[in-house]
Write an enzyme that holds these catalytic residues in place. Structure first.
Site: not given
Ligand code: NAD
Length: 261
Positions: A29, A40-41, A128, A139, A203
């Site tokens: 993300a 998300f986090r 995902h 259907c 993350s």
């Molecule tokens: P996560 O939310 O767990 O972690 C995101 C990480 O990215 C964090 O550690 C944060 O510190 C870091 N981060 C944030 N902005 C950043 C940047 N500009 N550059 C570098 N690092 C940055 O997300 P995750 O580990 O991807 O997992 C969460 C789940 O949520 C995944 O399955 C994902 O598919 C889904 N999700 C997808 C989207 C999307 O499609 N854009 C958005 C939100 C969540």
């Protein structure tokens, strides 16, 4: 040993890219936050507005309330993704493909930004799923998300199939739902076969997706991590850059281009 400066880390990553021939970019993300799509986090992320416990596949399948909550979140994410654009991190990863360096992108994201930035469809493995498509669980009739978003805007809270009144679900893997078989296998194989894995914006806590960089390492590949927050694999990375994916890669790519000239 003295800590490396950011400049040195950027040089080192550029050098690793130049030397590599089968790069896997593993994204989460965080690669899309610079486009305006929250993760998300992080503070201010999706989980600061929604309770993660309400978003499981089981709740979606078995309760009307669960489907309603999911569609509230999907509406927010879908609306946001419709008006956002790829950022320099997506652009850099697309450029790696043009330079003949990229084997594939393995992404946890559902926003389709890598393809919009120019990566070929067959080089993006979406672990995902993809939020732009919706299907009927009874259907199998397909709908574009844009059409369903329009229904939601008109006040429908839980959209149903127009053909059979079945449950509509986006082609996104929900928490607690089985991973897609082909994508998971393909991602593992590609990760095991790469010579450099670059993690951008994850993350590394969502499994089994987070196994992919581990497979790459086990198979002898180098590991680079560009992430703002800490990850469980920080100690194993050959290059670890704390920073924004777009900002960092915008500095890395000119050095790569220069060395490849
Ligand atoms: P996560 O939310 O767990 O972690 C995101 C990480 O990215 C964090 O550690 C944060 O510190 C870091 N981060 C944030 N902005 C950043 C940047 N500009 N550059 C570098 N690092 C940055 O997300 P995750 O580990 O991807 O997992 C969460 C789940 O949520 C995944 O399955 C994902 O598919 C889904 N999700 C997808 C989207 C999307 O499609 N854009 C958005 C939100 C969540």
């Amino acid at each position: 040993m003295a800590e490396q400066t950011l400049e040195q880390q950027i040089d080192e990553l550029a050098e690793l890219i130049v030397k590599s021939r089968r790069i896997v970019a593993f994204t989460g993300a965080g690669v899309s936050t610079e486009s305006g799509i929250p993760d998300f986090r992080s503070p201010g992320g999706v989980w600061s507005r929604f309770d993660p416990n309400e978003f499981t596949y089981q709740q979606f399948l078995h309760t009307e309330e669960g489907r309603k909550r999911h569609w509230q979140l999907l509406k927010q994410m879908g609306e946001m993704m419709a008006v956002t654009e790829p950022n320099p991190a997506h652009d850099a990863i697309a450029e790696l493909e043009k330079l003949g360096k990229l084997d594939c992108v393995i992404t946890q994201n559902v926003d389709g930004m890598h393809q919009r930035a120019g990566n070929s469809e067959d080089r993006v493995i979406q672990l995902h799923g993809n939020i732009t498509r919706v299907y009927c669980m009874s259907c199998d009739k397909r709908y574009p998300m844009d059409e369903i978003l329009e229904w939601l805007r008109q006040g429908i809270e839980v959209p149903l199939c127009v053909e059979c009144r079945g449950i509509l679900k986006p082609e996104v893997i929900f928490f607690g739902e089985a991973m897609p078989v082909w994508e998971t296998r393909e991602a593992e194989q590609r990760a095991r076969n790469c010579d450099l894995c670059i993690v951008v914006g994850s993350s590394l806590v969502v499994y089994p997706a987070a196994f992919m960089p581990m497979y790459a390492l086990q198979s002898g590949a180098k590991l680079a991590i560009i992430n703002q927050g800490a990850t469980d694999m920080d100690g194993m990375a050959h290059v670890r850059i704390y920073g924004k994916g777009g900002e960092v890669l915008s500095q890395v790519m000119p050095r790569v281009r220069e060395q490849l000239r």
